[in-house]
Scaffold this motif. Structure first.
Motif, PDB file in Angstrom:
ATOM      1  N   UNK A   1       2.026   2.170  -4.678  1.00  0.00           N
ATOM      2  CA  UNK A   1       3.252   2.675  -5.293  1.00  0.00           C
ATOM      3  C   UNK A   1       3.363   2.252  -6.760  1.00  0.00           C
ATOM      4  N   UNK A   2       3.442   3.246  -7.634  1.00  0.00           N
ATOM      5  CA  UNK A   2       3.598   2.981  -9.053  1.00  0.00           C
ATOM      6  C   UNK A   2       2.326   2.675  -9.815  1.00  0.00           C
TER       7      UNK A   2
ATOM      8  N   UNK B   1       0.837  -1.194   0.000  1.00  0.00           N
ATOM      9  CA  UNK B   1       0.000   0.000   0.000  1.00  0.00           C
ATOM     10  C   UNK B   1       0.868   1.239   0.000  1.00  0.00           C
ATOM     11  N   UNK B   2       0.345   2.315  -0.550  1.00  0.00           N
ATOM     12  CA  UNK B   2       1.041   3.594  -0.462  1.00  0.00           C
ATOM     13  C   UNK B   2       1.026   4.028   1.001  1.00  0.00           C
ATOM     14  N   UNK B   3       2.082   4.677   1.420  1.00  0.00           N
ATOM     15  CA  UNK B   3       2.122   5.170   2.793  1.00  0.00           C
ATOM     16  C   UNK B   3       1.047   6.237   2.973  1.00  0.00           C
ATOM     17  N   UNK B   4       0.586   6.446   4.199  1.00  0.00           N
ATOM     18  CA  UNK B   4      -0.412   7.495   4.436  1.00  0.00           C
ATOM     19  C   UNK B   4       0.075   8.870   3.970  1.00  0.00           C
TER      20      UNK B   4
ATOM     21  N   UNK C   1      -1.765   8.283 -15.010  1.00  0.00           N
ATOM     22  CA  UNK C   1      -0.341   8.010 -15.184  1.00  0.00           C
ATOM     23  C   UNK C   1       0.523   8.990 -14.415  1.00  0.00           C
ATOM     24  N   UNK C   2       0.148  10.260 -14.445  1.00  0.00           N
ATOM     25  CA  UNK C   2       0.905  11.267 -13.708  1.00  0.00           C
ATOM     26  C   UNK C   2       0.948  10.979 -12.222  1.00  0.00           C
ATOM     27  N   UNK C   3      -0.184  10.606 -11.668  1.00  0.00           N
ATOM     28  CA  UNK C   3      -0.208  10.312 -10.235  1.00  0.00           C
ATOM     29  C   UNK C   3       0.462   8.987  -9.908  1.00  0.00           C
ATOM     30  N   UNK C   4       0.445   8.026 -10.833  1.00  0.00           N
ATOM     31  CA  UNK C   4       1.200   6.787 -10.611  1.00  0.00           C
ATOM     32  C   UNK C   4       2.679   7.116 -10.462  1.00  0.00           C
ATOM     33  N   UNK C   5       3.192   7.965 -11.352  1.00  0.00           N
ATOM     34  CA  UNK C   5       4.592   8.396 -11.253  1.00  0.00           C
ATOM     35  C   UNK C   5       4.830   9.150  -9.950  1.00  0.00           C
ATOM     36  N   UNK C   6       3.916  10.033  -9.610  1.00  0.00           N
ATOM     37  CA  UNK C   6       4.051  10.881  -8.414  1.00  0.00           C
ATOM     38  C   UNK C   6       4.149  10.050  -7.136  1.00  0.00           C
ATOM     39  N   UNK C   7       3.550   8.848  -7.127  1.00  0.00           N
ATOM     40  CA  UNK C   7       3.635   7.992  -5.927  1.00  0.00           C
ATOM     41  C   UNK C   7       5.074   7.596  -5.617  1.00  0.00           C
TER      42      UNK C   7
END
Length: 147
Positions: A36-37, A5-8, A69-75
């Motif tokens: 993440x990703x 999971x993405x961190x909080x 896609x932008x937010x996937x990268x941003x993670x």
């Protein structure tokens, strides 16, 4: 394989950034999944996001794919950085007909400066998903605002 999971903190940073997106608010798009990703967006069907044949408009389809896609990268980016799209290509494979569309952005390669993502858009109707668009995107990591 279950991805972590993405961190909080990362999830909060993504959601804060997303709230500043005027176009996504205008379209009523929403983030449904963050790891993440990989990020999933959903856009509900309504007349304002369709074209003359009542399919989801290619512009709306492309916009949610680009943002996913932008937010996937941003993670995967460190604190105090931002993301900008350098280029993307979308192939529209079939008319997007359904209750909603789901855009999925997945990082293929995350670099120090450039990141490449795979983009997929599915039309969802009666719980069934159909791939209606796919593409690829290049993003750049830029310095974020000073705190």
């Amino acid at each position: 394989m279950q991805r972590e999971q993405a961190s909080p903190e990362v999830e909060a940073r993504i959601r804060r950034s997303f709230e500043g997106q005027g176009l996504m608010a205008h379209l009523s798009a929403r983030i449904t999944h963050i790891v993440p990703g990989r990020v999933h967006f959903e856009l509900s069907g309504r007349p304002e996001v369709t074209q003359q044949h009542n399919y989801f408009h290619a512009g709306a389809t492309s916009a949610v794919a680009d943002s996913a896609g932008g937010y996937a990268a941003f993670t995967l980016f460190p604190e105090n950085t931002e993301v900008l799209t350098v280029e993307y290509k979308i192939n529209l494979l079939a008319p997007a007909v359904g209750d909603c569309i789901e855009a999925v952005g997945t990082v293929l390669k995350s670099g120090r400066t450039l990141t490449v993502c795979h983009l997929e858009v599915f039309a969802v109707h009666d719980g069934r998903r159909k791939l209606v668009a796919n593409g690829q995107q290049t993003l750049i990591r830029v310095k974020g605002p000073e705190q």
